[in-house]
Design a protein around this motif. Structure first.
Motif, short mmCIF file in Angstrom:
data_model
loop_
_atom_site.label_atom_id
_atom_site.label_comp_id
_atom_site.label_asym_id
_atom_site.label_seq_id
_atom_site.Cartn_x
_atom_site.Cartn_y
_atom_site.Cartn_z
N ARG A 41 0.69 -1.12 -0.19
CA ARG A 41 0.17 0.03 -0.01
C ARG A 41 0.93 1.13 0.06
O ARG A 41 0.64 2.30 -0.53
CB ARG A 41 -1.02 0.04 1.21
CG ARG A 41 -2.19 -0.50 1.02
CD ARG A 41 -3.19 -0.32 2.09
NE ARG A 41 -2.79 -0.96 3.27
CZ ARG A 41 -3.39 -2.26 3.37
NH1 ARG A 41 -3.73 -2.98 2.67
NH2 ARG A 41 -2.80 -2.63 4.66
N GLU A 42 2.04 1.46 0.76
CA GLU A 42 2.99 2.30 0.62
C GLU A 42 3.72 2.54 -0.46
O GLU A 42 4.16 3.57 -0.97
CB GLU A 42 3.66 2.17 2.05
CG GLU A 42 4.92 3.41 2.22
CD GLU A 42 4.17 4.64 2.70
OE1 GLU A 42 4.55 5.69 2.44
OE2 GLU A 42 2.98 4.75 3.41
N PHE A 43 4.27 1.56 -1.09
CA PHE A 43 5.31 1.58 -1.94
C PHE A 43 4.94 0.90 -3.54
O PHE A 43 5.86 1.08 -4.27
CB PHE A 43 6.46 0.79 -1.56
CG PHE A 43 7.29 1.22 -0.54
CD1 PHE A 43 8.22 2.16 -0.82
CD2 PHE A 43 7.08 1.00 0.95
CE1 PHE A 43 9.12 3.11 0.06
CE2 PHE A 43 7.81 1.79 1.75
CZ PHE A 43 8.77 2.75 1.39
N LYS A 44 4.01 0.27 -3.80
CA LYS A 44 3.58 -0.14 -4.98
C LYS A 44 3.54 0.86 -5.92
O LYS A 44 4.38 0.48 -7.19
CB LYS A 44 2.01 -0.72 -5.16
CG LYS A 44 1.72 -1.36 -6.24
CD LYS A 44 0.37 -2.06 -6.22
CE LYS A 44 0.03 -2.83 -7.78
NZ LYS A 44 -1.41 -3.49 -7.34
N ASP A 45 3.20 1.96 -5.95
CA ASP A 45 3.24 2.92 -6.89
C ASP A 45 4.21 3.87 -6.64
O ASP A 45 4.24 5.05 -7.30
CB ASP A 45 1.85 3.74 -7.08
CG ASP A 45 1.06 2.63 -7.66
OD1 ASP A 45 1.05 1.66 -8.64
OD2 ASP A 45 -0.42 2.59 -7.13
N SER A 46 5.15 3.69 -5.80
CA SER A 46 6.15 4.56 -5.31
C SER A 46 7.28 5.03 -6.88
O SER A 46 7.32 4.07 -7.61
CB SER A 46 7.22 4.44 -4.25
OG SER A 46 7.87 3.06 -4.58
N ASP A 47 7.51 6.16 -6.69
CA ASP A 47 8.57 6.63 -7.85
C ASP A 47 9.87 5.78 -7.96
O ASP A 47 10.64 5.63 -7.01
CB ASP A 47 8.85 8.21 -7.70
CG ASP A 47 9.68 8.60 -8.81
OD1 ASP A 47 10.78 8.14 -9.26
OD2 ASP A 47 9.14 9.69 -9.52
N LEU A 48 10.20 5.18 -9.05
CA LEU A 48 11.20 4.53 -8.99
C LEU A 48 12.55 4.96 -9.14
O LEU A 48 13.46 4.50 -8.59
CB LEU A 48 11.07 3.60 -10.50
CG LEU A 48 10.01 2.57 -10.84
CD1 LEU A 48 10.07 1.99 -12.15
CD2 LEU A 48 9.89 1.62 -9.65
N ASP A 49 12.52 6.40 -9.41
CA ASP A 49 13.85 6.94 -9.33
C ASP A 49 14.12 7.53 -7.93
O ASP A 49 15.07 7.47 -7.63
CB ASP A 49 13.86 8.38 -10.13
CG ASP A 49 13.84 8.13 -11.52
OD1 ASP A 49 14.48 7.27 -12.18
OD2 ASP A 49 12.77 8.80 -12.41
N TYR A 50 13.02 7.84 -6.98
CA TYR A 50 13.41 8.02 -5.56
C TYR A 50 13.34 6.86 -4.54
O TYR A 50 13.81 7.12 -3.48
CB TYR A 50 12.21 8.92 -5.22
CG TYR A 50 12.04 10.36 -5.71
CD1 TYR A 50 13.18 10.94 -6.49
CD2 TYR A 50 10.95 10.84 -5.76
CE1 TYR A 50 12.98 11.91 -6.98
CE2 TYR A 50 10.59 12.16 -6.59
CZ TYR A 50 11.84 12.81 -7.03
OH TYR A 50 11.78 14.05 -7.85
N GLN A 55 9.54 -7.19 -10.42
CA GLN A 55 9.60 -7.21 -11.64
C GLN A 55 9.82 -5.86 -12.26
O GLN A 55 10.60 -5.44 -13.24
CB GLN A 55 8.37 -7.97 -12.42
CG GLN A 55 8.59 -8.03 -14.05
CD GLN A 55 9.63 -8.67 -14.53
OE1 GLN A 55 9.78 -9.80 -14.20
NE2 GLN A 55 10.29 -8.18 -15.57
N LYS A 56 8.95 -4.82 -11.77
CA LYS A 56 8.91 -3.45 -12.19
C LYS A 56 10.33 -2.79 -11.85
O LYS A 56 10.77 -2.38 -12.49
CB LYS A 56 7.78 -2.82 -11.55
CG LYS A 56 7.67 -1.40 -11.83
CD LYS A 56 6.21 -0.91 -11.39
CE LYS A 56 5.89 0.68 -11.77
NZ LYS A 56 4.91 1.16 -10.89
N ARG A 57 10.91 -3.44 -10.73
CA ARG A 57 12.13 -2.74 -10.25
C ARG A 57 13.05 -3.34 -10.92
O ARG A 57 14.04 -2.71 -11.20
CB ARG A 57 12.17 -2.89 -8.74
CG ARG A 57 11.58 -2.01 -7.82
CD ARG A 57 10.04 -2.44 -7.41
NE ARG A 57 9.46 -1.18 -7.10
CZ ARG A 57 8.02 -0.99 -7.32
NH1 ARG A 57 7.43 -1.88 -7.94
NH2 ARG A 57 7.53 0.31 -6.71
#
Length: 133
Positions: free
Chosen positions: A39-48, A110-112
């Motif tokens: 809930r906290e990190f699923k859509d978190s900005d990959l750059d940050y 996978q996204k990471r």
């Protein structure tokens, strides 16, 4: 050549990475479930939020007990180390997981993984261009 896909709990990475941050206390967060973490990190900005290492720990390594045959029993922990690139922020996350969480954990990784490949792609391209003498 076919590669057999291992479950995340079957992977044993060489060496280890300590929790938290050697230079600053309080940089390790514990989560009660994968759903809470996601809930906290699923859509978190990959750059940050650059996740650089993961370990699925079961049995003696996890402190959570032994797998009892119930895929929904939270007997393991999923360790994630993260760098906040913008501020050179190093931290880690310890998430209580069960084997039923594996598909959503894989989707998160996978996204990471794709992002990490993108970051290193210019180097990979130059390596393949180098011809042995």
């Amino acid at each position: 050549m076919m590669h057999e896909t291992k479950h995340l709990w079957e992977v044993d990475h060489p060496y280890y990475m300590n929790e938290g941050n050697y230079f600053e206390a309080g940089q390790h967060t514990r989560w009660l479930s994968w759903q809470d973490f996601e809930r906290e990190f699923k859509d978190s900005d990959l750059d940050y939020n650059w996740f650089v290492r993961w370990d699925w720990l079961e049995g003696e390594d996890s402190g959570g007990g032994t797998y009892n045959g119930d895929d929904y029993y939270r007997h393991a922990v999923f360790m994630l180390q993260m760098i906040g690139q913008r501020k050179a922020y190093l931290c880690s996350h310890e998430i209580a997981v069960c084997r039923a969480d594996e598909p959503t954990v894989r989707a998160f990784l996978q996204k990471r993984w794709e992002y990490m490949q993108q970051m290193w792609e210019p180097f990979a391209r130059t390596v393949t261009e180098i011809k042995p003498e």
